[in-house]
Design a protein around this motif. Sequence first.
Motif, PDB file in Angstrom:
ATOM      1  N   MET A  91     -20.285 -26.749  14.689  1.00  0.00           N
ATOM      2  CA  MET A  91     -19.509 -25.865  15.823  1.00  0.00           C
ATOM      3  C   MET A  91     -17.860 -26.311  16.084  1.00  0.00           C
ATOM      4  O   MET A  91     -17.142 -25.528  16.195  1.00  0.00           O
TER       5      MET A  91
ATOM      6  N   MET B 277     -15.170 -24.056  15.157  1.00  0.00           N
ATOM      7  CA  MET B 277     -14.194 -23.205  16.013  1.00  0.00           C
ATOM      8  C   MET B 277     -12.847 -22.903  15.112  1.00  0.00           C
ATOM      9  O   MET B 277     -12.067 -22.318  15.500  1.00  0.00           O
TER      10      MET B 277
ATOM     11  N   VAL C  72     -17.898 -15.440  18.376  1.00  0.00           N
ATOM     12  CA  VAL C  72     -19.403 -17.191  18.029  1.00  0.00           C
ATOM     13  C   VAL C  72     -20.706 -16.943  19.398  1.00  0.00           C
ATOM     14  O   VAL C  72     -21.337 -17.045  18.765  1.00  0.00           O
ATOM     15  N   VAL C  73     -20.152 -16.849  20.146  1.00  0.00           N
ATOM     16  CA  VAL C  73     -20.709 -17.005  21.647  1.00  0.00           C
ATOM     17  C   VAL C  73     -21.915 -15.010  21.384  1.00  0.00           C
ATOM     18  O   VAL C  73     -22.920 -15.579  21.096  1.00  0.00           O
TER      19      VAL C  73
ATOM     20  N   GLY D 259     -20.404 -23.712  21.208  1.00  0.00           N
ATOM     21  CA  GLY D 259     -19.318 -22.551  20.969  1.00  0.00           C
ATOM     22  C   GLY D 259     -18.457 -22.063  22.704  1.00  0.00           C
ATOM     23  O   GLY D 259     -17.220 -22.252  22.362  1.00  0.00           O
TER      24      GLY D 259
ATOM     25  N   ARG E  87     -26.078 -23.475  20.542  1.00  0.00           N
ATOM     26  CA  ARG E  87     -25.230 -23.310  19.823  1.00  0.00           C
ATOM     27  C   ARG E  87     -24.407 -21.902  20.970  1.00  0.00           C
ATOM     28  O   ARG E  87     -22.567 -22.681  20.472  1.00  0.00           O
TER      29      ARG E  87
ATOM     30  N   ILE F  66     -14.096 -17.922  20.808  1.00  0.00           N
ATOM     31  CA  ILE F  66     -15.523 -17.574  21.226  1.00  0.00           C
ATOM     32  C   ILE F  66     -15.710 -16.439  21.558  1.00  0.00           C
ATOM     33  O   ILE F  66     -17.150 -16.968  21.525  1.00  0.00           O
TER      34      ILE F  66
END
Length: 339
Positions: free
Chosen positions: A2, A6, A299-300, A315, A311, A296
């Motif tokens: 992660m 990011m 990814v989230v 994130g 995860r 964010i």
Amino acid sequence: PMPKLMLSMGLPMIISMIVQAFYNIVDSYFVSRITDDTVEHIGEYAVNALTLAYPVQLLIIAVGVGTGVGINALLSRSLGEKNFERAGKIAGNAIFIGLCTYIVFMLFGFFGTDAFLKTQTHDSLALKLGGEYLGICCVLSFGAVGSMIFEKLLQATGKTIHFTIAQLVGAIANIVLDPVLIFGLGPFPELGVKGAAYATVIGQVLTMVIGGVLHFVCNKEIPSGMRYFIPQSKMIANIYRIGIPAIIIQALMSVMTYGLNVILNRIGQSAVTAYGIYYKIQQFVFFASFGMNNTIIPVVSYNYGKGDKTRVRSGIKYGMLYTLGLMLLGIIGLQLFAS
């Protein structure tokens, strides 16, 4: 991992958002150097006019970015669920929403700019220059709105570097065209403040066109076709259910800027001009943090769609840590190099 994910997704988004802030400060830099034998300090008047117009430009960004948050979240979640048909419909409705948003700002550009500027100043020259600049930026705002829609469609699939390339091409075009159109270099006529507006919208249109091509060519995960462009009220409602809070948060910056323009105008034109310059520099820091915030979301959402709670939490954790780091760097930079 992660932390690496990011950063690899976040850095292009940060650059993209900084480029977004760059458009406005480049215009201010060049218009401040406009001269006129008949009008003393016209460069300051020109910067003042851009500052008065800035709340509307911020509002365009707020609506575009906020709507994009809703698009991004739903699209990433659908991809995580492997629901590609739904992803295609979200993308098609996103482009339809972008068109509707542009029509609203276009109408404002034709009929609302003078009334808006008169609430901030009664200076005839500032009104004239501000009206010229804001009118062009609103009437031709399809590039600004469209580029933000395609940005979110590329971000949702992790292709952040693709749109950063599109943003950079638009920004470079703006930087090159600003002095050419403002001062009338070579075969081009001297357009003054209008030249700054045209340079901005040309850069935005270039970004939109490249972003659109990259979306339709590279986003293979998202099906496309005319049937996906049919507006669906439920789909649009879901986008705005997530997007409206983000629009409101972003629009508060526009409201604050407008309010301070009104207040500072009572002190004097120089106070408005100084605030405008400061605020545009400050935007570099804020927009950088918005870039990480925007990382964010996909990814989230993607991992939420997959059902991977570990995860999702990771994130959020690393997104917040990196954002805090960016803001601390911004504080230090602005304090040390303010002048």
